[in-house]
Scaffold this active site. Structure first.
Site, PDB file in Angstrom:
ATOM      1  N   THR A 175      20.028 -16.835   2.784  1.00  0.00           N
ATOM      2  CA  THR A 175      19.261 -17.033   4.425  1.00  0.00           C
ATOM      3  C   THR A 175      20.106 -16.660   5.249  1.00  0.00           C
ATOM      4  O   THR A 175      21.495 -17.042   5.202  1.00  0.00           O
ATOM      5  CB  THR A 175      18.494 -18.586   4.482  1.00  0.00           C
ATOM      6  OG1 THR A 175      17.892 -18.601   3.275  1.00  0.00           O
ATOM      7  CG2 THR A 175      17.884 -18.424   5.787  1.00  0.00           C
ATOM      8  N   ARG A 203       6.539 -17.951  -4.985  1.00  0.00           N
ATOM      9  CA  ARG A 203       7.030 -19.093  -4.342  1.00  0.00           C
ATOM     10  C   ARG A 203       7.421 -18.839  -2.785  1.00  0.00           C
ATOM     11  O   ARG A 203       8.168 -17.832  -2.427  1.00  0.00           O
ATOM     12  CB  ARG A 203       8.191 -19.546  -4.782  1.00  0.00           C
ATOM     13  CG  ARG A 203       9.332 -20.610  -4.555  1.00  0.00           C
ATOM     14  CD  ARG A 203      10.189 -20.309  -3.332  1.00  0.00           C
ATOM     15  NE  ARG A 203      11.071 -21.413  -3.223  1.00  0.00           N
ATOM     16  CZ  ARG A 203      12.196 -21.274  -2.135  1.00  0.00           C
ATOM     17  NH1 ARG A 203      12.464 -20.266  -1.629  1.00  0.00           N
ATOM     18  NH2 ARG A 203      12.883 -22.389  -1.753  1.00  0.00           N
ATOM     19  N   VAL A 204       7.087 -19.653  -1.793  1.00  0.00           N
ATOM     20  CA  VAL A 204       7.291 -19.501  -0.578  1.00  0.00           C
ATOM     21  C   VAL A 204       8.261 -20.811  -0.198  1.00  0.00           C
ATOM     22  O   VAL A 204       7.912 -21.916  -0.665  1.00  0.00           O
ATOM     23  CB  VAL A 204       5.983 -19.709   0.148  1.00  0.00           C
ATOM     24  CG1 VAL A 204       6.550 -19.717   1.873  1.00  0.00           C
ATOM     25  CG2 VAL A 204       5.374 -18.337  -0.118  1.00  0.00           C
ATOM     26  N   GLY A 205       9.423 -20.486   0.567  1.00  0.00           N
ATOM     27  CA  GLY A 205      10.346 -21.453   0.871  1.00  0.00           C
ATOM     28  C   GLY A 205      10.007 -22.203   2.127  1.00  0.00           C
ATOM     29  O   GLY A 205       9.023 -21.962   2.766  1.00  0.00           O
ATOM     30  N   ASP A 206      11.254 -22.818   2.726  1.00  0.00           N
ATOM     31  CA  ASP A 206      11.069 -23.475   4.090  1.00  0.00           C
ATOM     32  C   ASP A 206      11.031 -22.205   5.038  1.00  0.00           C
ATOM     33  O   ASP A 206      10.753 -22.701   6.365  1.00  0.00           O
ATOM     34  CB  ASP A 206      12.319 -24.217   4.185  1.00  0.00           C
ATOM     35  CG  ASP A 206      13.623 -23.508   3.984  1.00  0.00           C
ATOM     36  OD1 ASP A 206      13.561 -22.810   3.083  1.00  0.00           O
ATOM     37  OD2 ASP A 206      14.624 -23.794   4.731  1.00  0.00           O
ATOM     38  N   THR A 226      19.874 -23.204   6.701  1.00  0.00           N
ATOM     39  CA  THR A 226      20.025 -22.525   5.543  1.00  0.00           C
ATOM     40  C   THR A 226      20.122 -23.352   4.512  1.00  0.00           C
ATOM     41  O   THR A 226      20.700 -24.762   4.754  1.00  0.00           O
ATOM     42  CB  THR A 226      21.053 -21.413   5.335  1.00  0.00           C
ATOM     43  OG1 THR A 226      21.328 -20.862   4.017  1.00  0.00           O
ATOM     44  CG2 THR A 226      22.305 -22.026   6.018  1.00  0.00           C
ATOM     45  N   GLY A 227      19.847 -23.416   3.119  1.00  0.00           N
ATOM     46  CA  GLY A 227      20.009 -24.222   2.181  1.00  0.00           C
ATOM     47  C   GLY A 227      18.618 -24.380   1.257  1.00  0.00           C
ATOM     48  O   GLY A 227      17.844 -23.577   1.213  1.00  0.00           O
ATOM     49  N   GLY A 229      15.369 -24.997   0.080  1.00  0.00           N
ATOM     50  CA  GLY A 229      14.265 -24.929   0.957  1.00  0.00           C
ATOM     51  C   GLY A 229      13.263 -25.905   0.754  1.00  0.00           C
ATOM     52  O   GLY A 229      12.560 -26.607   1.521  1.00  0.00           O
TER      53      GLY A 229
HETATM   54  N1  GLY Z   1      16.076 -21.690   2.412  1.00  0.00           N
HETATM   55  C1  GLY Z   1      15.606 -20.599   1.777  1.00  0.00           C
HETATM   56  C2  GLY Z   1      14.892 -20.905   0.607  1.00  0.00           C
HETATM   57  O1  GLY Z   1      14.980 -21.894   0.064  1.00  0.00           O
HETATM   58  O2  GLY Z   1      13.851 -20.085   0.522  1.00  0.00           O
END
Ligand code: GLY
Length: 315
Positions: A175, A203-206, A226-227, A229
């Site tokens: 990220t 998969r969709v993240g944060d 960032t981190g 998700g």
């Molecule tokens: N923070 C990015 C993700 O986990 O997709």
């Protein structure tokens, strides 16, 4: 004269090295954003340009350098938010797009929606002239193949432990993001990502979820995260940090408090780095990562500053 000093803060992934080509990439991106602010441009344009610059740099896990998923396909997430009117635009799991952050911005400005995913987002990319067949850079492909092999040998599962393990030897980051304030005191924030390395397809993240990786509200401030998700999503972290700033806490306090809190809740297992600007124009950042390339700069500075996060000791 404006009472606001234009400023910008950016990050380039939770566990990327904070040296060498990563810092050079960060420096280039922040200067692009600052150029816009210095010439009187707005925070939204500065955030867009800084993130676009990072997306085009193949060493970051966003845009061109994004990590492929378990099947070897690249699915991109991005979001942008304007603190002036709380408008946001986002894309998720989109495959072939030149700039996810620019597509997110088009969605914000040209449609009545906030989040468009997958093939629908790709169609919009074509409509807005942002379609580009994705090609995984050689170096990223090699890293992906090495990790896949380790996974198949059963070396790096389950997910969290393998990420921590591989972070010791692979250049893996997740990220990129930026937060800016312009001369009107308007705040914008954005985040763009290839998502978790080796994520499951779909998969969709944060990142594209409003209030999770990103939030901006002129009455409080702006945040990009960032981190890991799934953890960021679970705690809707960006919105919670903005709400702390809304209550009058500084960006420094709000970011440090929240990273400490999540660090304790997860016993240091969720990697996390946060950047913010509060409504009074103060910078803040915090992380529990060993390294996170990031920088901040305001109009009065002739070069960006690095390494100012508090390091929170894990375990
Ligand atoms: N923070 C990015 C993700 O986990 O997709």
């Amino acid at each position: 004269m404006s009472k606001y000093v234009p400023k910008i803060i950016i990050h380039g992934g939770a566990i990327n090295p904070d040296s060498g080509e990563f810092l050079e990439g960060i420096q280039k991106a922040i200067l692009e954003g600052m150029k816009i602010l210095k010439s009187g441009g707005n925070a939204l344009d500065a955030v867009t340009e800084a993130i676009y610059t990072l997306e085009q740099n193949p060493i970051f896990n966003a845009g061109k350098g994004a990590w492929p998923n378990l099947k070897g396909e690249v699915e991109l997430d991005a979001i942008i938010m304007d603190g002036k009117n709380l408008k946001a635009g986002a894309v998720a799991a989109v495959k072939n797009v030149k700039s996810p952050i620019k597509l997110a911005r088009k969605i914000m400005e040209e449609t009545d929606h906030i989040l468009i995913v997958g093939s629908g987002a790709e169609e919009l990319a074509r409509a807005f002239g942002l379609f580009e067949q994705h090609k995984v850079p050689e170096e990223r492909l090699k890293q992906w193949q090495d990790i896949k092999q380790n996974l198949m040998l059963g070396k790096d599962v389950p997910l969290m432990s393998y990420w921590k393990k591989i972070s010791k030897w692979a250049k893996i980051g997740d990220t990129v993001g930026a937060v800016a304030m312009d001369k009107e005191g308007s705040v914008a924030a954005g985040t763009s990502s290839g998502g978790f390395p080796m994520k499951l397809p779909g998969r969709v993240g944060d990142v594209p979820l409003i209030g999770c990786s990103t939030y901006a509200d002129n009455e409080a401030g702006g945040v990009s995260i960032t981190g890991h998700g799934e953890v960021v999503m679970t705690y809707t972290l960006a919105k919670r940090i903005v709400d702390l700033m809304r209550e009058g806490y500084s960006a420094k306090f709000a970011t440090e408090w929240m990273v400490n809190y999540i660090n304790e809740l997860t016993a240091g297992k969720a990697l996390l780095a946060v950047i913010a600007i509060d409504k009074n124009g103060n910078f803040g950042s915090a992380r529990n990562t060993d390294k996170t390339p990031h920088a901040f700069m305001d109009e009065t500075m002739n070069k960006p500053m690095f390494h100012f996060s508090k390091i929170i000791t894990t375990q």
